[in-house]
Design a protein around this motif. Structure first.
Motif, mmCIF file in Angstrom:
data_model
loop_
_atom_site.group_PDB
_atom_site.id
_atom_site.type_symbol
_atom_site.label_atom_id
_atom_site.label_comp_id
_atom_site.label_asym_id
_atom_site.label_seq_id
_atom_site.Cartn_x
_atom_site.Cartn_y
_atom_site.Cartn_z
ATOM 1 N N MET A 1 0.840 -1.224 0.179
ATOM 2 C CA MET A 1 0.010 0.047 0.186
ATOM 3 C C MET A 1 0.890 1.280 -0.198
ATOM 4 N N PRO A 2 1.128 1.696 -1.121
ATOM 5 C CA PRO A 2 2.027 2.947 -1.048
ATOM 6 C C PRO A 2 1.542 4.081 -0.612
ATOM 7 N N ARG A 3 0.179 4.492 -0.469
ATOM 8 C CA ARG A 3 -0.141 5.385 -0.326
ATOM 9 C C ARG A 3 -0.949 5.433 1.411
ATOM 10 N N GLY A 4 -0.957 4.310 1.900
ATOM 11 C CA GLY A 4 -1.717 4.011 2.952
ATOM 12 C C GLY A 4 -3.274 4.049 2.926
ATOM 13 N N ASP A 5 -3.862 4.177 1.591
ATOM 14 C CA ASP A 5 -5.142 4.191 1.256
ATOM 15 C C ASP A 5 -6.044 3.025 1.190
ATOM 16 N N GLY A 6 -5.165 1.792 0.988
ATOM 17 C CA GLY A 6 -5.931 0.475 1.188
ATOM 18 C C GLY A 6 -5.944 0.022 -0.602
ATOM 19 N N THR A 7 -5.500 0.949 -1.423
ATOM 20 C CA THR A 7 -5.518 0.501 -2.786
ATOM 21 C C THR A 7 -4.326 -0.590 -3.380
ATOM 22 N N GLY A 8 -3.103 -0.426 -2.762
ATOM 23 C CA GLY A 8 -2.140 -1.171 -3.183
ATOM 24 C C GLY A 8 -1.881 -0.921 -4.767
ATOM 25 N N PRO A 9 -0.955 -1.807 -5.329
ATOM 26 C CA PRO A 9 -0.725 -1.572 -6.687
ATOM 27 C C PRO A 9 -2.060 -2.085 -7.691
ATOM 28 N N THR A 10 -1.979 -1.774 -8.985
ATOM 29 C CA THR A 10 -3.069 -1.716 -9.676
ATOM 30 C C THR A 10 -3.396 -3.267 -9.884
ATOM 31 N N GLY A 11 -4.858 -3.389 -9.701
ATOM 32 C CA GLY A 11 -5.401 -4.653 -9.895
ATOM 33 C C GLY A 11 -5.710 -5.602 -8.414
ATOM 34 N N ARG A 12 -4.948 -4.838 -7.470
ATOM 35 C CA ARG A 12 -4.951 -5.563 -6.172
ATOM 36 C C ARG A 12 -5.289 -4.994 -5.073
#
Length: 70
Positions: A1-12
């Motif tokens: 999670m690069p930004r800490g917003d729960g999105t993570g890398p694309t598609g995951r």
């Protein structure tokens, strides 16, 4: 999670990988197995199921109707 917003890398993201899930697994239900009985819907006669032969390909020995798996 690069930004800490729960999105993570694309598609995951938090929902899971894209393009996976929602299926029936290994192709659904291809056959019901070797056991069981075949039933005539017309005269209600039941006969043992023969492995390797679908009930729908068998005819009732009493009335000649097409059998169904029960």
């Amino acid at each position: 999670m690069p930004r800490g917003d729960g999105t993570g890398p694309t598609g995951r993201g938090p929902v899971g990988r894209r393009g996976q899930g929602g299926g029936q697994g290994r192709g659904g239900r291809p056959g019901a197995g070797p056991g069981g009985i075949c039933l005539c819907p017309a005269c209600k006669l039941s006969v043992p199921h023969k492995a390797g032969t679908p009930c729908a390909e068998m005819k009732c020995p009493k009335c000649g109707g097409i059998l169904v798996r029960s």
